[in-house]
Design a protein around this motif. Structure first.
Motif, PDB file in Angstrom:
ATOM      1  N   GLY A   1       1.244   8.745  -8.163  1.00 33.69           N
ATOM      2  CA  GLY A   1       2.620   9.250  -8.286  1.00 33.69           C
ATOM      3  C   GLY A   1       3.652   8.141  -8.324  1.00 33.69           C
ATOM      4  O   GLY A   1       4.569   8.160  -9.153  1.00 33.69           O
ATOM      5  N   SER A   2       3.492   7.141  -7.458  1.00 33.06           N
ATOM      6  CA  SER A   2       4.478   6.051  -7.468  1.00 33.06           C
ATOM      7  C   SER A   2       4.335   5.214  -8.730  1.00 33.06           C
ATOM      8  O   SER A   2       5.318   4.631  -9.208  1.00 33.06           O
ATOM      9  N   THR A   3       3.119   5.183  -9.292  1.00 37.21           N
ATOM     10  CA  THR A   3       2.927   4.468 -10.562  1.00 37.21           C
ATOM     11  C   THR A   3       3.599   5.222 -11.708  1.00 37.21           C
ATOM     12  O   THR A   3       4.284   4.610 -12.546  1.00 37.21           O
ATOM     13  N   PHE A   4       3.401   6.544 -11.779  1.00 41.26           N
ATOM     14  CA  PHE A   4       4.114   7.356 -12.789  1.00 41.26           C
ATOM     15  C   PHE A   4       5.611   7.046 -12.724  1.00 41.26           C
ATOM     16  O   PHE A   4       6.264   6.811 -13.732  1.00 41.26           O
ATOM     17  N   LYS A   5       6.122   7.065 -11.472  1.00 38.31           N
ATOM     18  CA  LYS A   5       7.565   6.880 -11.291  1.00 38.31           C
ATOM     19  C   LYS A   5       8.000   5.498 -11.782  1.00 38.31           C
ATOM     20  O   LYS A   5       8.984   5.357 -12.511  1.00 38.31           O
ATOM     21  N   ALA A   6       7.240   4.479 -11.392  1.00 36.21           N
ATOM     22  CA  ALA A   6       7.633   3.114 -11.744  1.00 36.21           C
ATOM     23  C   ALA A   6       7.632   2.903 -13.255  1.00 36.21           C
ATOM     24  O   ALA A   6       8.574   2.332 -13.827  1.00 36.21           O
ATOM     25  N   LEU A   7       6.592   3.394 -13.923  1.00 38.97           N
ATOM     26  CA  LEU A   7       6.453   3.114 -15.358  1.00 38.97           C
ATOM     27  C   LEU A   7       7.409   3.957 -16.185  1.00 38.97           C
ATOM     28  O   LEU A   7       7.932   3.482 -17.202  1.00 38.97           O
ATOM     29  N   ILE A   8       7.639   5.212 -15.800  1.00 36.46           N
ATOM     30  CA  ILE A   8       8.574   6.037 -16.570  1.00 36.46           C
ATOM     31  C   ILE A   8       9.985   5.488 -16.420  1.00 36.46           C
ATOM     32  O   ILE A   8      10.743   5.399 -17.393  1.00 36.46           O
ATOM     33  N   HIS A   9      10.357   5.052 -15.216  1.00 30.85           N
ATOM     34  CA  HIS A   9      11.693   4.478 -15.053  1.00 30.85           C
ATOM     35  C   HIS A   9      11.819   3.152 -15.804  1.00 30.85           C
ATOM     36  O   HIS A   9      12.870   2.838 -16.347  1.00 30.85           O
ATOM     37  N   GLU A  10      10.752   2.362 -15.824  1.00 35.27           N
ATOM     38  CA  GLU A  10      10.813   1.087 -16.547  1.00 35.27           C
ATOM     39  C   GLU A  10      11.048   1.321 -18.038  1.00 35.27           C
ATOM     40  O   GLU A  10      11.781   0.579 -18.683  1.00 35.27           O
ATOM     41  N   GLU A  11      10.444   2.386 -18.552  1.00 31.47           N
ATOM     42  CA  GLU A  11      10.529   2.645 -19.997  1.00 31.47           C
ATOM     43  C   GLU A  11      11.807   3.409 -20.357  1.00 31.47           C
ATOM     44  O   GLU A  11      12.415   3.160 -21.397  1.00 31.47           O
ATOM     45  N   PHE A  12      12.214   4.347 -19.488  1.00 29.76           N
ATOM     46  CA  PHE A  12      13.270   5.287 -19.876  1.00 29.76           C
ATOM     47  C   PHE A  12      14.533   5.184 -19.005  1.00 29.76           C
ATOM     48  O   PHE A  12      15.550   5.762 -19.353  1.00 29.76           O
ATOM     49  N   GLY A  13      14.485   4.539 -17.864  1.00 30.12           N
ATOM     50  CA  GLY A  13      15.616   4.563 -16.938  1.00 30.12           C
ATOM     51  C   GLY A  13      15.508   5.756 -16.011  1.00 30.12           C
ATOM     52  O   GLY A  13      14.455   6.401 -15.929  1.00 30.12           O
TER      53      GLY A  13
END
Lengths: 147, 147, 147, 147, 147, 147, 147, 147, 147, 147
Positions: free
Chosen positions: D97-109
């Motif tokens: 879950g924290s990985t999903f969060k980190a990568l989606i925010h890195e890509e999309f804000g």
């Protein structure tokens, strides 16, 4: 100082020194299963065992005394474990718990398998389809009796 | 009708007929551990197994079909079990869970013991100090791999 | 020192240096998904990977050793996540969980999709109505077998 | 009568008639994923879809009307699922879950992946080491904006 | 350092300097609702906004960077809030939640009101029987669609 | 018979007759928001209102009497709602709850927004980027006073 | 039929016939403590005991058989009891639990007081300041041993 | 400083000095049960008792004052205890709670056994089959009365 | 610094100085009930009241400012209180809650007793059978109205 | 039949006959507070009281007997009440609980206010700013004593 502080020091020292539980157990002179539980704050050491561990992990006299105090047991931070390896054991209780109950009662009558007068042995079982974890548990049957 | 209805009928019939799980298992041709889990609504039967159970427990054709549907697993009504026999297994996970984790990782590296590719055998171990429950568990080790 | 301390140092360094997970992953030589999970305290590094991360995040030798210890997994502080992004994934399990179960059993029979022998890929999918998050998950099917 | 009654009738009919979700979906004219979710009480049918399902599962006019009412969603009986197949998805949210969060925010804000403007496709992926479950999820990214 | 440290510093500085959220918002150039949520650790600042807040609250460059990192959202310490003001909003969801659901579905069909593409305005409404809190919420409707 | 039985009869009748809450409200002579909450078991009817509802939903004299009894309020089956539409409101309390608290206290001092002396209005707001749900809430401010 | 049905029938018959547990126990030939626990679904009867109870409470042959099946134990509907009498015992565990632990370990070393090899006796103790409830508990001490 | 700090200091001093609760109690002049509860933060000392404890455990004047403040009682970190020794007492409440209730009401009518006007005595009972823990509890019966 | 720090300082100072809440209240010029709640972090002080408390408890200017900030209310660490004195009040809500509801609705119709426009007075009531705690609560009735 | 069935019959009869608790209490000859608690399943009737209630609510002889059995107390379905009227009392415990504790201990020393030797009186207090609910509670103080 609490037992938790001693446990954390043992774990940190194990990481920095690169020790193995199996080797610690040999020096303590008990099984690797019981010795690991002791080091992780679940069991109580004799004075001799505390001294051995004190040498291995560099524990002070006071820290060794804490190993000889009966600890508050329970090594998991949540009622349902989140770590996948530990969760699988919880899942076994969830899926097979009623089976354990049915078969032990069929064989022994009303009572329980003791979790105190209990021992276990954990081994790698080589298997061409992928090695297996083999766990043998042995607990005394304790019968309920009418009074 | 749901799988739960079939499970309850099986249990009620077992009580009124005075059957034993070990005998049921022999007729089904599988271990007593797996067969009990099947009858208690945790496993999935083949058509042949469902037919055998149908005969033993007097199940209708539709009830037999339900035995062949993959069930919603989990046999306990609460997250922390209240029954003393089942609780002892939960306590073993609580007290020895971190030990299981430490020793399996020491032997195998990062991964888990499978609760799916898994089998067990439960036996009475005669002991002059009181007979013991002996459980052998065997689960395939599944490694985490980097990707 | 615990693995959590190392994770917090990695995150704080990432913020102050303005690093990107995708760039870290390239240097580690693994996917951005696995590498991020490693940095967030969920996976276990090899000695070589720990060295690379040590260089990127300025980790001491002891901190690097912690990256090589199997961590206690589970990255969420509550059983039901409160963060909206992570909650949406929980909601998918809540709404579509029974659908996942029905369709996987229809295709494969009784068993599970492994969360260990598992990999995933997360990509931006351009779309004129608003770009989409595209996640491909692949997990080995593990069948329950009678024993 | 409630939607739950209709769901239970659909499931019981599927067992007794031996239907497959994939075949039901073809007749409904939608994906097997969405159609299964509809039948399991998570989605809302059009009048035409309700009629098709009515024919397949022998639903009365009133039962068909319930398929057209927006249901109370959430298909799991406990906050942490007990069924092993569904639990593995919960575990993925817990571990990654924290990985999903980190990568989606890195890509999309800042924002989320929608669980509403969402679709998925579940396939068997043949693999010599054991077939795999392949799931492709696609959800629109929804950005938080300052106001 | 974590985002929580920055949030606590902002709150402590606000108390010691006697600042008002409405004035902070004017300097940031956004609504008082969004700006307060940002300062309380729920939203993400642009570089320019972080600089303004840095000046108001005496934040270091590193603290300002943390304002630009997407935070872990969720501002309440318990699932059911204990603070009476916040509880009243939870009570509105509890008492009127099924009404919200019924009326939104009646007007829009199956879907949700977005909590992401969302804005709100909170005003004092003078009233001779005692002034009122007036809250206008506006969220985009997101429809479920068959796929 | 309980109020819940009356609520379920009202809902089932609404589905089978295809009624709309807005039309029911017009006949009752109150807002659609309050009337829906009444029909869903959260509010208390006058004798006249109970009679109107009795006619619309075919309620017996005794069922009408139950509408006039103050109900046990709270319309959600779990503390954290699972239905996505209702969850979004819970999420708003989770993410913006501390903001509500900060701004109401800044404007009014210590106290709460009443959830009893409260009314609301829910409207569709046309928008070229997708229509929006517009909710206006108005609750009396109730100050804490020293005593 | 389940054990719960038998328990409920026993309780209902006790109310309508105006029986006393102490008298039931005399006929069963065991203590009133154990006999009450048996009747309330916590213990397992012998065939002879089941027959006696069958006569007292008018149980069918099948209902008597259920008394001989090991029950799922745990007689409280919630983890923290709500009934004031039972809660006081829970409070004793909460307030004096750490004292029980400290004193038993001081006297016996590491281990537990068995809740299986256990008996108790509950008596009225006349006292001029108000009669007292006197409970004597006796449980075998079970030591943890190293293995 | 809080009472918890004093409790922790007492426990740590007991470990390092190797004291016994029974000896502490003799110096305090109360039972070992009550004295241990006092030292573990559950009871309130008189000035004289605080002075004695201050001497034994090396407490400052301020720490002694804290022993004289009524503490926040409740000595367990979780609602269901995880420590096996303490859990067994919880299990007794779970299994025998309804029996306690039935027998006390049969003997005394409606009311409770006080957990305040309460005392207990814990002794080792020698037994050839293994020594037993013997606990005598005595609590005043408090009747509910109509008003 | 947070309000909690100020609360803890007030409590610690009260212990070391041996102050009484009733005396503190006289200096503040409010009731002992409201003043104690203020000191325990539940109410909001005026500047004058903060100054008086600052003098009594030796608070800095910044600490006094925190007394004037509306606090996050809720003074109990768990949802069900463990302290026996506080639990008894929770038990009263549990046992008499439905009675409170029935009688207030019978007298006033649908609505609540305010917990905001509320005051109370706690007194010792001498009684030959043992003194009694006498609590008078007075809360404004707030009616639900149709809108 | 259980006590719950009798409670539900009493409530349903009260609704259909339009009775008032205050009038029922007069016929029973006790306060309206205690009588309502009795009718709602929290207290125990004498034979004479059960007969009076039997006449008012049309109860059979067996139903009257259930009124004379000590009930399982606790009238709320959830640990934290959802009904707004009852929640306000829970909120009072949450906000003022530590104040109750502080003031009762200051006046009486260590001990509790009894919830068993307890009575209360609930009255309407006319007030030009809106009538008030006035509750007088009186509970015997029970001191902890050293033993």
């Amino acid at each position: 100082m609490t037992r938790l502080d001693v446990t954390e020091k043992i774990i940190a020292t194990k990481v920095s020194k690169g020790l193995r539980w199996a080797d610690v157990a040999k020096k303590v002179g008990q099984s690797k299963e019981w010795t690991t539980a002791l080091c992780l704050g679940q069991m109580t050491a004799t004075a001799a065992q505390a001294k051995v561990l004190g040498k291995i992990f560099g524990l002070t006299a006071e820290e060794q005394k804490w190993l000889m105090v009966v600890p508050s047991k329970g090594s998991l931070p949540t009622a349902v474990p989140t770590d996948p390896l530990i969760y699988r054991f919880y899942e076994l209780v969830s899926v097979y718990g009623s089976t354990f109950k049915a078969l032990i009662h069929e064989e022994f009558g009303d009572g329980i398998m003791s979790a105190i007068d209990f021992k276990m042995d954990l081994q790698r079982e080589p298997d061409p389809h992928g090695d297996r974890v083999n766990i043998v548990m042995s607990g005394k049957f304790l019968p309920y009796k009418a009074f």
